[in-house]
Design a protein around this motif. Structure first.
Motif, mmCIF file in Angstrom:
data_model
loop_
_atom_site.group_PDB
_atom_site.id
_atom_site.type_symbol
_atom_site.label_atom_id
_atom_site.label_comp_id
_atom_site.label_asym_id
_atom_site.label_seq_id
_atom_site.Cartn_x
_atom_site.Cartn_y
_atom_site.Cartn_z
ATOM 1 N N TYR A 10 0.812 -1.211 0.000
ATOM 2 C CA TYR A 10 0.000 0.000 0.000
ATOM 3 C C TYR A 10 0.851 1.270 0.000
ATOM 4 C CZ TYR A 10 -3.533 3.349 1.442
ATOM 5 O OH TYR A 10 -4.367 4.421 1.506
ATOM 6 N N SER A 15 -5.400 9.567 -5.349
ATOM 7 C CA SER A 15 -5.776 9.541 -6.759
ATOM 8 C C SER A 15 -7.173 8.936 -6.888
ATOM 9 C CB SER A 15 -4.769 8.684 -7.510
ATOM 10 O OG SER A 15 -4.967 7.340 -7.159
ATOM 11 N N LEU A 17 -7.944 6.273 -8.240
ATOM 12 C CA LEU A 17 -7.857 4.847 -7.917
ATOM 13 C C LEU A 17 -7.785 4.616 -6.412
ATOM 14 C CD1 LEU A 17 -5.537 3.420 -10.700
ATOM 15 C CD2 LEU A 17 -7.914 2.834 -10.281
ATOM 16 N N HIS A 18 -7.194 5.555 -5.683
ATOM 17 C CA HIS A 18 -7.169 5.428 -4.226
ATOM 18 C C HIS A 18 -8.564 5.612 -3.648
ATOM 19 C CE1 HIS A 18 -2.774 6.129 -4.574
ATOM 20 N NE2 HIS A 18 -2.730 5.442 -3.463
ATOM 21 N N LYS A 25 -12.857 -2.027 -6.922
ATOM 22 C CA LYS A 25 -11.483 -2.284 -7.352
ATOM 23 C C LYS A 25 -11.217 -3.775 -7.482
ATOM 24 C CE LYS A 25 -9.622 0.922 -4.511
ATOM 25 N NZ LYS A 25 -8.546 1.719 -3.888
ATOM 26 N N SER A 59 -2.893 6.521 -11.093
ATOM 27 C CA SER A 59 -2.745 6.158 -9.675
ATOM 28 C C SER A 59 -1.756 7.060 -8.965
ATOM 29 C CB SER A 59 -2.271 4.713 -9.559
ATOM 30 O OG SER A 59 -0.932 4.636 -9.966
ATOM 31 N N ILE A 61 1.226 6.620 -8.604
ATOM 32 C CA ILE A 61 2.286 5.851 -7.949
ATOM 33 C C ILE A 61 3.542 6.070 -8.784
ATOM 34 C CG2 ILE A 61 3.032 3.531 -7.250
ATOM 35 C CD1 ILE A 61 0.501 4.028 -5.905
ATOM 36 N N VAL A 126 -1.523 -1.531 -9.466
ATOM 37 C CA VAL A 126 -1.957 -0.146 -9.272
ATOM 38 C C VAL A 126 -3.461 -0.058 -9.035
ATOM 39 C CG1 VAL A 126 -0.079 1.025 -10.451
ATOM 40 C CG2 VAL A 126 -2.106 0.397 -11.737
ATOM 41 N N TYR A 130 -1.420 -1.433 -4.643
ATOM 42 C CA TYR A 130 -0.726 -0.193 -4.308
ATOM 43 C C TYR A 130 -1.682 0.880 -3.800
ATOM 44 C CZ TYR A 130 3.896 -1.358 -6.114
ATOM 45 O OH TYR A 130 5.130 -1.903 -6.301
ATOM 46 N N THR A 131 -2.933 0.815 -4.235
ATOM 47 C CA THR A 131 -3.833 1.930 -3.944
ATOM 48 C C THR A 131 -4.874 1.604 -2.882
ATOM 49 O OG1 THR A 131 -5.224 1.234 -5.761
ATOM 50 C CG2 THR A 131 -3.618 2.943 -6.232
ATOM 51 N N THR A 132 -4.882 0.365 -2.389
ATOM 52 C CA THR A 132 -5.891 -0.008 -1.409
ATOM 53 C C THR A 132 -5.192 -0.553 -0.172
ATOM 54 O OG1 THR A 132 -7.018 -0.850 -3.350
ATOM 55 C CG2 THR A 132 -8.134 -1.147 -1.257
#
Lengths: 273, 299
Positions: A10, A15, A17-18, A25, A59, A61, A126, A130-132
């Motif tokens: 994480y 973003s 996506l976050h 997701k 994202s 990232i 992503v 990475y986003t959750t």
């Protein structure tokens, strides 16, 4: 040292996506995976690369992080690529070296395979990991699987177990780090000697680690019981997940992407699998 | 190294040391910010500071468990990162007792657990045995406890066993990170008193990290105050504890006697400056009252 291990990857941010709903997701991850395997044509692969790149950019990232996540599977990628190059037979022979024959089809196949694996990992990471946050993932999973309760699957209990396991991974890593440091301060040496010596050197770490893990589990169970935890029946949640417009926009975009891939597969010319 | 030399050794020097956690991630945090500091042998230094002020990071830097991002750490004039392969030797010289050290016990008996450090030093069996018994004594562990399993002991006894495990290496510099956290007053006195007698017996450098102003007022000779990864103040007890504004600014408190002293001095009573413990304060105040009484009688 041990803190560098990323189990939950994480990467906090804000973003689109976050902000999306973890349930959506999870669904989008499935869509992404399907789409990756739908791609059969040069143009659809180009579209896939573009789409994945767009996801990474959206994202926010750092691409460096995404590539770092690919590092552990470089070997697998290289291995499949080599197998594909040398073992695929086709019509257009590129060159011959003794018994090794390399065909145009084989090279294309290998390239497609690499694109697939890289896009699959980069895309799903992503969109999801990475986003959750891990907690949000288990939360989403629990609610997505909620219908399975009808057939008596203990969905809540599974997700509680996952949540607790995830929650304690960093704690245990920290604990391991601490105990290792403490034993190092007493002259333990984990880095030199034979394999057996090193395994033996871990005993002073593993025993205290197990002891404290059991102690923690015990304390947690008591603490949960004190707060009247009795499983999932009749439990309400503090953060109720709600789909927002953003989620449906994302779903539409992914669906469009899938449709585009299918259309290209069907109508575009060029090399295809 | 000959005996004479080792008696005078034990100076730890920090020159412009900084340490950053999680470099290059969103969690980046500067835990230690350009610290210059010297710990002299022959005294107990109390390292105090609010939670998150960098005390624990600092002590881990001192025995090479963490590597400073900037600056140098010298033990007896030698940079500890000059020869990273010889770090073990450093650790025998700079002993570190972690917070809640009782969770590091692992052997079948307390005796063997205390012997773990010395046996890593490859000492002879007799020497190890001597050190085990001696260090147990310093930590106030009864000899009969030595053959029990560490998991049978009470929390306080386990803490002592763990501290004994580090003392048994007879380090020139002994660092204790919150050695009395979560102990009852008796246990605190015993452990800190034991550390003081160890320090006096070996003339070593002892650094104690603590939250407790009372303990530090009682047992330390020098005080270093940390705030946000920097050294806010350092000096003798009297000097540091007299600056109560600075201490409160660093999120700390002053010993209760210091507070009482300030009130009494505010009322114009003359009192000596070097009083920090309740016992000593009692004596001073009683003396004062007696002389007062005598002057009254004399009139």
């Amino acid at each position: 040292m041990l803190k560098d291990i990323t189990l939950g990857q994480y990467f906090p941010g804000n973003s689109p996506l976050h902000r999306a709903d973890p349930r959506m997701k999870l669904i989008l991850t499935l869509v992404e995976i399907t789409a990756v395997f739908l791609c059969k044509n040069m143009y659809s692969f180009i579209l896939l690369i573009a789409f994945t790149a767009a996801l990474v950019i959206m994202s926010r990232i750092p691409p460096r992080m995404v590539f770092r996540g690919l590092k552990p599977i470089i070997f697998i990628i290289a291995f499949t690529a080599i197998i594909n190059i040398f073992w695929t037979k086709g019509d257009n022979l590129l060159f011959e070296f003794g018994f090794i024959k390399v065909y145009f089809e084989g090279v294309m196949f290998a390239v497609f395979m690499i694109i697939r694996i890289v896009c699959l990992l980069a895309g799903t990471s992503v969109v999801l990991t990475y986003t959750t946050s891990p907690i949000a993932i288990t939360d989403g999973l629990e609610q997505l699987l909620a219908p399975l309760k009808k057939i008596k699957l203990p969905v809540h209990e599974f997700s509680m177990m996952m949540t607790i396991a995830l929650r304690f991974i960093p704690t245990l890593i920290e604990e391991t780090d601490r105990i290792m440091s403490a034993q190092k301060a007493r002259g333990a040496d984990f880095t030199s000697g034979s394999l057996i010596d090193r395994a033996k050197a871990l005993v002073p770490v593993l025993i205290p680690l197990f002891v404290s893990a059991f102690r923690r589990a015990d304390e947690l169970a008591v603490a949960m019981e004190c707060r009247c935890y009795r499983g999932g029946d009749g439990r309400t949640r503090m953060n109720v997940l709600r789909y927002s417009a953003l989620d449906f926009v994302l779903l539409a975009v992914f669906a469009l992407f899938c449709a585009a891939v299918l259309l290209i597969n069907r109508f575009a010319p060029g090399f295809s699998l | 190294m000959n005996q004479e030399n080792s008696n005078s050794a034990g100076t730890v020097e920090l020159r412009g040391v900084s340490y950053i956690y999680g470099r290059g991630t969103p969690f980046e945090k500067k835990a230690i910010d350009n610290i210059n500091l010297t710990f002299e042998p022959g005294c107990i230094t109390g390292l105090i500071g609010h939670t998150g002020s960098g005390k624990s990071t600092l002590v881990q830097l001192l025995n090479g468990l963490l590597k400073p991002d900037e600056g140098r750490i010298l033990v007896d004039g030698v940079d500890i990162w000059d020869e990273p392969k010889k770090q073990n030797k450093l650790r025998f010289k700079v002993g570190l007792v972690f917070q809640y050290p009782e969770y590091q016990l692992f052997e079948e008996t307390v005796r063997r657990d205390i012997a773990y450090g010395p046996s890593n030093m490859k000492l002879s069996g007799e020497e190890i045995e001597r050190r085990v018994v001696e260090s147990a004594k310093f930590c106030g562990l009864d000899e009969e406890l030595l053959d029990k399993s560490p998991f049978e002991l009470s929390g306080g006894q386990r803490r002592r066993a763990a501290i004994a495990g580090v003392i048994a290496m007879e380090p020139r510099v002994l660092i204790l990170d919150e050695p009395t956290a979560g102990l009852d007053p008796m246990g605190r006195e015993d452990i800190l008193g034991g550390m003081r007698s160890y320090q006096r017996a070996r003339n070593s450098t002892v650094i104690i990290v603590s939250h407790s102003m009372e303990d530090m007022a009682r047992y330390s000779d020098r005080i270093v105050v940390m705030k946000n990864g920097r050294v806010e103040a350092s000096g003798g007890r009297t000097e540091v504890f007299s600056r109560s504004d600075m201490l409160i600014g660093a999120g700390l408190d002053v010993p209760q006697i210091t507070r009482l002293w300030e009130i009494l001095k505010g009322r114009g009573i003359e009192l000596p400056d070097d009083v920090f413990t309740v016992e000593r304060a009692c004596e001073v105040l009683l003396d004062l009252l007696r002389t007062d009484l005598q002057t009254v009688k004399g009139r």
